[in-house]
Design an enzyme around this catalytic site. Structure first.
Site, PDB file in Angstrom:
ATOM      1  N   CYS A  62       0.874  -1.172   0.000  1.00 28.95           N
ATOM      2  CA  CYS A  62       0.000   0.000   0.000  1.00 28.95           C
ATOM      3  C   CYS A  62       0.907   1.215   0.000  1.00 28.95           C
ATOM      4  CB  CYS A  62      -1.002  -0.008   1.149  1.00 28.95           C
ATOM      5  SG  CYS A  62      -0.344   0.277   2.792  1.00 28.95           S
ATOM      6  N   GLY A  65       2.691   1.135   3.348  1.00 34.67           N
ATOM      7  CA  GLY A  65       2.901  -0.229   3.827  1.00 34.67           C
ATOM      8  C   GLY A  65       2.389  -0.431   5.238  1.00 34.67           C
ATOM      9  N   GLY A  67      -0.493   0.521   6.843  1.00 31.91           N
ATOM     10  CA  GLY A  67      -1.873   0.063   7.018  1.00 31.91           C
ATOM     11  C   GLY A  67      -2.008  -1.428   6.761  1.00 31.91           C
ATOM     12  N   MET A  68      -1.338  -1.899   5.731  1.00 33.92           N
ATOM     13  CA  MET A  68      -1.359  -3.328   5.433  1.00 33.92           C
ATOM     14  C   MET A  68      -0.716  -4.114   6.578  1.00 33.92           C
ATOM     15  SD  MET A  68      -2.734  -4.157   2.530  1.00 33.92           S
ATOM     16  CE  MET A  68      -2.812  -3.953   0.770  1.00 33.92           C
ATOM     17  N   HIS A  95      15.591 -12.878  12.101  1.00 28.98           N
ATOM     18  CA  HIS A  95      15.348 -12.732  13.534  1.00 28.98           C
ATOM     19  C   HIS A  95      13.885 -12.861  13.942  1.00 28.98           C
ATOM     20  CE1 HIS A  95      19.320 -10.301  14.197  1.00 28.98           C
ATOM     21  NE2 HIS A  95      19.513 -11.453  13.562  1.00 28.98           N
ATOM     22  N   ARG A 129      18.151 -18.379  19.553  1.00 33.56           N
ATOM     23  CA  ARG A 129      17.606 -17.383  20.490  1.00 33.56           C
ATOM     24  C   ARG A 129      16.422 -16.633  19.875  1.00 33.56           C
ATOM     25  NH1 ARG A 129      21.990 -14.661  18.183  1.00 33.56           N
ATOM     26  NH2 ARG A 129      21.618 -12.446  17.729  1.00 33.56           N
TER      27      ARG A 129
END
Length: 144
Positions: A62, A65, A67-68, A95, A129
């Protein structure tokens, strides 16, 4: 000058082309029009597929980005990541085991877009981890 809606439609097709070059078979949920739309409708479709396990990974685009990404992260098995560059693409996979790539369509050039997608899809989760941390994130939705 191309409107954002027109650029967005073109970006969607470009993302599909990039994914195909990387050996993936994309499923395009839209939009297929230069008209303005309510982005949550599309984020919901992709997020439901990833959340259920029907699809392992997803891509959302979008303007910013964000809001998506916010919509995608409402689902308990989704780890949506807003990514602007290659380093963030790499780290969100390594990660955080991100499974939905959220892209800011107004911010990325075609070259950066292609590079980010390539890095994100080619980077594996490191586990160790990081697995412990991802499980802690996931546990937040298990308590409901």
């Amino acid at each position: 000058m191309q409107s954002y809606a027109e650029r967005s439609e073109r970006l969607s097709a470009h993302v599909c082309d990039i994914l195909e070059k990387l050996g993936h078979t994309p499923v395009d949920f839209g939009t297929h029009s230069p008209e303005s739309v309510d982005y949550p409708e599309y984020a919901i479709q992709v997020s439901e597929k990833v959340n259920s396990g029907e699809h392992k990974l997803g891509v959302l685009i979008c303007g910013s980005g964000q809001g998506m990404c916010m919509t995608a992260n409402k689902y308990p098995n989704v780890r949506g990541a807003l990514v602007y560059n290659d380093n963030a693409a790499k780290l969100t996979r390594q990660h955080n085991n991100a499974n939905i790539l959220c892209l800011p369509g107004r911010e990325l050039t075609d070259d950066v877009l292609e590079s980010v997608i390539k890095v994100w899809f080619e980077t594996e989760f490191e586990g160790g981890r990081h697995d412990r941390r991802v499980k802690k994130i996931h546990s937040l939705t298990d308590k409901k």
